[in-house]
Design a protein around this motif. Structure first.
Motif, PDB file in Angstrom:
ATOM      1  N   VAL A 150      -4.828  46.433  17.970  1.00 11.38           N
ATOM      2  CA  VAL A 150      -5.921  45.456  18.031  1.00 11.38           C
ATOM      3  C   VAL A 150      -6.134  44.960  16.596  1.00 11.38           C
ATOM      4  N   PHE A 151      -5.591  43.811  16.304  1.00 15.09           N
ATOM      5  CA  PHE A 151      -5.575  43.303  14.930  1.00 15.09           C
ATOM      6  C   PHE A 151      -6.975  43.122  14.360  1.00 15.09           C
TER       7      PHE A 151
ATOM      8  N   VAL B 115      -8.861  46.075  12.773  1.00 20.71           N
ATOM      9  CA  VAL B 115      -8.357  46.638  11.510  1.00 20.71           C
ATOM     10  C   VAL B 115      -8.509  45.655  10.349  1.00 20.71           C
ATOM     11  N   ILE B 116      -8.191  44.404  10.609  1.00 27.37           N
ATOM     12  CA  ILE B 116      -8.177  43.400   9.542  1.00 27.37           C
ATOM     13  C   ILE B 116      -9.507  42.659   9.498  1.00 27.37           C
ATOM     14  N   ALA B 117     -10.115  42.650   8.336  1.00 21.15           N
ATOM     15  CA  ALA B 117     -11.409  41.989   8.167  1.00 21.15           C
ATOM     16  C   ALA B 117     -11.205  40.488   8.032  1.00 21.15           C
ATOM     17  N   ALA B 118     -11.831  39.736   8.921  1.00 23.97           N
ATOM     18  CA  ALA B 118     -11.723  38.273   8.901  1.00 23.97           C
ATOM     19  C   ALA B 118     -12.842  37.676   8.064  1.00 23.97           C
ATOM     20  N   ARG B 119     -12.504  36.723   7.211  1.00 24.07           N
ATOM     21  CA  ARG B 119     -13.496  36.086   6.337  1.00 24.07           C
ATOM     22  C   ARG B 119     -14.299  35.011   7.045  1.00 24.07           C
ATOM     23  N   ASP B 120     -13.762  34.472   8.139  1.00 25.63           N
ATOM     24  CA  ASP B 120     -14.452  33.395   8.837  1.00 25.63           C
ATOM     25  C   ASP B 120     -14.159  33.489  10.329  1.00 25.63           C
TER      26      ASP B 120
ATOM     27  N   LEU C 176      -6.948  36.235  15.109  1.00 27.54           N
ATOM     28  CA  LEU C 176      -6.613  37.657  15.254  1.00 27.54           C
ATOM     29  C   LEU C 176      -6.814  38.123  16.692  1.00 27.54           C
ATOM     30  N   LYS C 177      -7.889  37.644  17.317  1.00 30.90           N
ATOM     31  CA  LYS C 177      -8.150  38.014  18.710  1.00 30.90           C
ATOM     32  C   LYS C 177      -7.073  37.457  19.645  1.00 30.90           C
ATOM     33  N   GLU C 178      -6.632  36.228  19.369  1.00 27.18           N
ATOM     34  CA  GLU C 178      -5.581  35.636  20.194  1.00 27.18           C
ATOM     35  C   GLU C 178      -4.274  36.400  20.014  1.00 27.18           C
ATOM     36  N   LEU C 179      -4.002  36.814  18.777  1.00 28.14           N
ATOM     37  CA  LEU C 179      -2.802  37.599  18.494  1.00 28.14           C
ATOM     38  C   LEU C 179      -2.826  38.912  19.285  1.00 28.14           C
ATOM     39  N   SER C 180      -3.964  39.586  19.264  1.00 25.59           N
ATOM     40  CA  SER C 180      -4.115  40.847  20.002  1.00 25.59           C
ATOM     41  C   SER C 180      -3.990  40.623  21.500  1.00 25.59           C
ATOM     42  N   SER C 181      -4.568  39.521  21.982  1.00 25.33           N
ATOM     43  CA  SER C 181      -4.543  39.222  23.407  1.00 25.33           C
ATOM     44  C   SER C 181      -3.118  38.984  23.901  1.00 25.33           C
ATOM     45  N   LYS C 182      -2.334  38.221  23.128  1.00 25.37           N
ATOM     46  CA  LYS C 182      -0.953  37.935  23.528  1.00 25.37           C
ATOM     47  C   LYS C 182      -0.098  39.198  23.462  1.00 25.37           C
ATOM     48  N   ARG C 183      -0.396  40.057  22.479  1.00 21.28           N
ATOM     49  CA  ARG C 183       0.365  41.308  22.401  1.00 21.28           C
ATOM     50  C   ARG C 183      -0.019  42.252  23.530  1.00 21.28           C
ATOM     51  N   ARG C 184      -1.285  42.246  23.917  1.00 23.66           N
ATOM     52  CA  ARG C 184      -1.760  43.173  24.945  1.00 23.66           C
ATOM     53  C   ARG C 184      -1.001  42.988  26.257  1.00 23.66           C
ATOM     54  N   VAL C 185      -0.729  41.746  26.637  1.00 20.16           N
ATOM     55  CA  VAL C 185      -0.028  41.531  27.904  1.00 20.16           C
ATOM     56  C   VAL C 185       1.408  42.036  27.827  1.00 20.16           C
ATOM     57  N   ILE C 186       1.996  42.002  26.624  1.00 20.26           N
ATOM     58  CA  ILE C 186       3.340  42.565  26.439  1.00 20.26           C
ATOM     59  C   ILE C 186       3.274  44.086  26.491  1.00 20.26           C
TER      60      ILE C 186
ATOM     61  N   GLU D  23       7.501  34.461  24.199  1.00 22.11           N
ATOM     62  CA  GLU D  23       7.534  33.158  23.531  1.00 22.11           C
ATOM     63  C   GLU D  23       6.133  32.667  23.168  1.00 22.11           C
ATOM     64  N   GLN D  24       5.124  33.196  23.815  1.00 22.09           N
ATOM     65  CA  GLN D  24       3.744  32.867  23.446  1.00 22.09           C
ATOM     66  C   GLN D  24       3.268  33.716  22.276  1.00 22.09           C
ATOM     67  N   TYR D  25       3.792  34.934  22.171  1.00 26.56           N
ATOM     68  CA  TYR D  25       3.354  35.856  21.108  1.00 26.56           C
ATOM     69  C   TYR D  25       4.105  35.636  19.794  1.00 26.56           C
ATOM     70  N   LEU D  26       5.403  35.374  19.877  1.00 30.70           N
ATOM     71  CA  LEU D  26       6.231  35.295  18.670  1.00 30.70           C
ATOM     72  C   LEU D  26       5.756  34.264  17.647  1.00 30.70           C
ATOM     73  N   PRO D  27       5.415  33.014  18.039  1.00 28.46           N
ATOM     74  CA  PRO D  27       4.950  32.049  17.030  1.00 28.46           C
ATOM     75  C   PRO D  27       3.668  32.506  16.333  1.00 28.46           C
ATOM     76  N   LEU D  28       2.767  33.131  17.084  1.00 28.99           N
ATOM     77  CA  LEU D  28       1.522  33.632  16.485  1.00 28.99           C
ATOM     78  C   LEU D  28       1.813  34.753  15.502  1.00 28.99           C
ATOM     79  N   LEU D  29       2.731  35.641  15.873  1.00 31.86           N
ATOM     80  CA  LEU D  29       3.097  36.749  14.994  1.00 31.86           C
ATOM     81  C   LEU D  29       3.755  36.243  13.719  1.00 31.86           C
ATOM     82  N   GLU D  30       4.677  35.296  13.852  1.00 28.44           N
ATOM     83  CA  GLU D  30       5.367  34.749  12.682  1.00 28.44           C
ATOM     84  C   GLU D  30       4.386  34.038  11.750  1.00 28.44           C
ATOM     85  N   ASN D  31       3.437  33.316  12.325  1.00 31.30           N
ATOM     86  CA  ASN D  31       2.419  32.638  11.520  1.00 31.30           C
ATOM     87  C   ASN D  31       1.539  33.656  10.784  1.00 31.30           C
ATOM     88  N   PHE D  32       1.188  34.723  11.487  1.00 34.63           N
ATOM     89  CA  PHE D  32       0.377  35.776  10.877  1.00 34.63           C
ATOM     90  C   PHE D  32       1.123  36.428   9.718  1.00 34.63           C
TER      91      PHE D  32
END
Length: 275
Positions: free
Chosen positions: A17-18, A21-26, A33-43, A77-86
């Motif tokens: 759950v990103f 752990v990671i403190a978001a400034r805004d 981060l929540k979208e990243l966690s959500s896409k990973r969760r289904v995997i 394919e929905q998770y990979l672009p978000l992960l690479e961007n992160f």
């Protein structure tokens, strides 16, 4: 000749759950981060077999896809672009102590579908933890390539042209892993790591998938019945050459490693018997 081996996609992973752990400034960063966690969760739920979603709901979510492999491909394919961007943005502050600490706290853990430790531990699969965001990228890409290969195998009985095309797609993913993603894993990388994080294995799988695609083209030509003997002979020889390349890639593996994996040596034996 086809290597009917489907266990490569049988990976397991631990929950991440990103945003915990990671403190978001805004708020925008928090949502990313929540979208990243959500896409990973289904995997996670898919490969760990912990999802309570019915087949009908899964089909509806995926836009009508009925194949489990196609559904998994869509998730990846929905998770990979978000992960690479992160990872791109994390690299900008990779030397920051807090980023190093956060990466460690994510506890990126994956099992192996090829390591001997995954077969002989009665307590369940062994999980490897590497505190590197690119380790996540490696394992997700490997799962992607393995999923594509499974889909190609599914098409063997219905559409040889599509099967060959997807085999080549899988080969491209494994080639990218071997020559781009895995080399980007910066040292120090633990000696004990899943075999999937080896350039040698990924290069071998790329050649194997190309050989399988070539074998499908050969079978298609034979079934058409209008291909000359010399052309068929060249197609068959192309399969042998690709399997020979796969053998060479596997032989480059460091067999002295403690985490000796049976499955890849098994593939090596198969290759030796077919070349």
């Amino acid at each position: 000749m086809m290597l009917q081996y489907r266990d490569l996609a049988k990976l397991k992973t631990k929950k991440i759950v990103f945003e915990d752990v990671i403190a978001a400034r805004d708020s925008a960063t928090l949502e990313h981060l929540k979208e990243l966690s959500s896409k990973r969760r289904v995997i996670e739920e898919s490969i760990n077999h912990t999802s309570y979603i019915t087949e009908a709901i899964a089909r509806e979510i995926s836009g009508g896809l009925t194949s489990r492999c196609e559904q998994e491909r869509l998730r990846l394919e929905q998770y990979l672009p978000l992960l690479e961007n992160f990872i791109f943005h994390a690299d900008l502050v990779s030397s920051h102590n807090r980023m190093v600490q956060w990466t460690s706290q994510l506890k990126i853990r994956w099992s192996s579908a090829t390591s001997s430790s995954s077969f002989f531990d009665l307590r369940g699969p062994k999980f490897f933890q590497i505190n590197n965001l690119r380790f996540e990228l490696v394992m997700i890409h490997f799962h992607y390539g393995a999923t594509l290969r499974e889909r190609a195998l599914e098409f063997l009985s219905t559409d040889l042209k599509q099967s060959a095309f997807i085999f080549r797609e899988a080969a491209g993913v494994f080639h990218y892993l071997a020559h781009e993603v895995i080399p980007s894993l910066q040292s120090p990388i633990p000696a004990e790591r899943p075999s999937e994080a080896s350039s040698a294995l990924c290069a071998a799988m790329s050649f194997i998938c190309l050989a399988e695609a070539q074998a499908v083209y050969t079978r298609r030509a034979e079934e058409k019945g209008n291909t000359g003997f010399s052309v068929l002979a060249k197609l068959h020889y192309g399969v042998v050459e690709l399997l020979s390349d796969a053998t060479s890639a596997i032989q480059s593996w460091d067999w002295r490693r403690q985490d000796y994996f049976i499955t890849v040596s098994g593939i090596y034996i198969i290759l030796q018997s077919t070349t």
